[in-house]
Scaffold this active site. Structure first.
Site, PDB file in Angstrom:
ATOM      1  N   GLY A  42       0.842  -1.192   0.000  1.00  0.00           N
ATOM      2  CA  GLY A  42       0.000   0.000   0.000  1.00  0.00           C
ATOM      3  C   GLY A  42       0.875   1.238   0.000  1.00  0.00           C
ATOM      4  CD  GLN A  47       3.402   5.836   2.719  1.00  0.00           C
ATOM      5  OE1 GLN A  47       2.474   5.307   2.138  1.00  0.00           O
ATOM      6  NE2 GLN A  47       4.329   5.156   3.369  1.00  0.00           N
ATOM      7  CB  CYS A  84       4.517   2.115   7.412  1.00  0.00           C
ATOM      8  SG  CYS A  84       4.211   3.675   6.572  1.00  0.00           S
ATOM      9  CG  LEU A  85       6.626   1.027   1.498  1.00  0.00           C
ATOM     10  CD1 LEU A  85       6.252   1.368   0.062  1.00  0.00           C
ATOM     11  CD2 LEU A  85       7.703  -0.040   1.534  1.00  0.00           C
ATOM     12  CG  HIS A 126      -1.154   1.493   6.855  1.00  0.00           C
ATOM     13  ND1 HIS A 126      -0.262   0.990   7.772  1.00  0.00           N
ATOM     14  CD2 HIS A 126      -0.448   2.373   6.088  1.00  0.00           C
ATOM     15  CE1 HIS A 126       0.933   1.553   7.566  1.00  0.00           C
ATOM     16  NE2 HIS A 126       0.843   2.388   6.545  1.00  0.00           N
ATOM     17  CD  GLU A 127      -1.225   2.777   2.492  1.00  0.00           C
ATOM     18  OE1 GLU A 127      -0.740   3.920   2.570  1.00  0.00           O
ATOM     19  OE2 GLU A 127      -0.560   1.747   2.745  1.00  0.00           O
ATOM     20  CG  HIS A 130       0.017   7.037   5.259  1.00  0.00           C
ATOM     21  ND1 HIS A 130       1.132   7.540   5.880  1.00  0.00           N
ATOM     22  CD2 HIS A 130       0.249   5.709   5.097  1.00  0.00           C
ATOM     23  CE1 HIS A 130       2.001   6.557   6.087  1.00  0.00           C
ATOM     24  NE2 HIS A 130       1.487   5.423   5.625  1.00  0.00           N
TER      25      HIS A 130
HETATM   26 NI    NI Z   1       2.262   3.491   5.586  1.00  0.00          NI
END
Ligand code: NI
Length: 166
Positions: A42, A47, A84-85, A126-127, A130
């Protein structure tokens, strides 16, 4: 595209609603390339440094993009480890709804309402977090945050530096 890490201010901003356009579609394609290159499931536009309400997921059920996503229904609870990236090497146990219904505009500009469960539901929640400036560290337990404090500090420094020189 460059991925901004914890510590970058853009990750803490509330992202702006988006009007669909062919440029947005191209932007989403670039996001997919970036996510695949990093083996993520995701990714949210903040991000990659763009404070816009766009998220993508691919949890093995095919790629999906959501513009201006809104979670309109939540059902059940599930706890699982999440990465998470923007937090390389860090995983936190996080509670999410097990099933959700989400309303959005897709990458072709069409309105969609979909139901998701399990990993897909987790990834979407999760996204969407963000887009509101909410990160996994905010949802982790006090103890788990403490245990990861050293790593978090290191990533935060990198994230701040990244943004300063971009
Ligand atoms: Ni993330």
């Amino acid at each position: 595209m460059k991925i901004y890490k914890y510590g970058a201010k853009v990750l803490r901003q509330k992202a702006e609603p988006v009007k669909w356009s062919p440029e947005i579609r191209n932007f989403i394609m670039e996001m997919f390339k970036t996510m695949k290159a990093e083996s993520g499931v995701g990714l949210a536009a903040p991000q990659v440094g763009k404070s816009s309400r766009i998220i993508i997921i691919d949890v093995g059920e095919g790629p999906m993009a959501f513009i201006n996503p809104e979670i309109i229904k939540k059902e059940g609870d599930s706890v699982a480890e999440e990465g998470c990236l923007s937090f390389p090497g860090i995983y936190f146990e996080i509670e999410r709804a097990e099933k959700i219904e989400v309303k959005a505009v897709n990458d072709k500009g069409g309105e969609i309402t979909i139901s998701a469960a399990g990993l897909a539901a987790r990834a979407i929640q999760h996204e969407v977090d963000h887009l509101n400036g909410v990160l996994i560290v905010d949802r982790a337990s006090f103890l788990n945050r403490k245990l990861a404090a050293g790593k978090l500090r290191k990533i935060k420094k990198e994230g701040q530096k990244d943004e300063m020189f971009s």
